[in-house]
Scaffold this motif. Structure first.
Motif, short mmCIF file in Angstrom:
data_model
loop_
_atom_site.label_atom_id
_atom_site.label_comp_id
_atom_site.label_asym_id
_atom_site.label_seq_id
_atom_site.Cartn_x
_atom_site.Cartn_y
_atom_site.Cartn_z
N HIS A 5 0.86 -1.18 0.00
CA HIS A 5 0.00 0.00 0.00
C HIS A 5 0.89 1.23 0.00
O HIS A 5 1.76 1.36 0.85
CB HIS A 5 -0.91 0.00 1.23
N GLY A 7 0.60 5.52 -0.60
CA GLY A 7 -0.26 6.65 -0.87
C GLY A 7 -1.70 6.22 -0.81
O GLY A 7 -2.15 5.65 0.18
N ASP A 8 -2.43 6.46 -1.88
CA ASP A 8 -3.84 6.07 -1.96
C ASP A 8 -4.06 4.80 -2.77
O ASP A 8 -5.19 4.48 -3.10
CB ASP A 8 -4.65 7.20 -2.62
N ALA A 9 -3.00 4.10 -3.10
CA ALA A 9 -3.13 2.96 -4.03
C ALA A 9 -2.58 1.67 -3.43
O ALA A 9 -1.63 1.68 -2.64
CB ALA A 9 -2.39 3.26 -5.33
N TRP A 10 -3.19 0.57 -3.84
CA TRP A 10 -2.66 -0.76 -3.56
C TRP A 10 -1.94 -1.24 -4.82
O TRP A 10 -2.44 -1.08 -5.93
CB TRP A 10 -3.79 -1.73 -3.23
#
Length: 61
Positions: A5, A7-10
């Protein structure tokens, strides 16, 4: 290889046969998935750690 994971992303981190290198694939951008019978051999954990370190360095560099 695993999920990260950031930032805002997987990201799915795995071996890209096209690029012949470790790549990060952002999960929300994957539009097609095909499950096959292919099984890949386990990698030496020391090699895996070195590969992941190299990949992180390139991503952050």
């Amino acid at each position: 290889m695993g999920l990260l994971h950031g930032g805002d992303a997987w990201l799915f981190v795995g071996w890209c046969r096209l690029r012949e290198d470790i790549r990060g694939f952002q999960l929300d951008r994957i539009r097609h998935l095909e499950i096959t019978e292919k099984v890949f051999p386990e990698r030496d954990p020391a090699v895996l750690d070195a590969d992941l370190s190299r990949w992180r360095t390139r991503r952050l560099g």
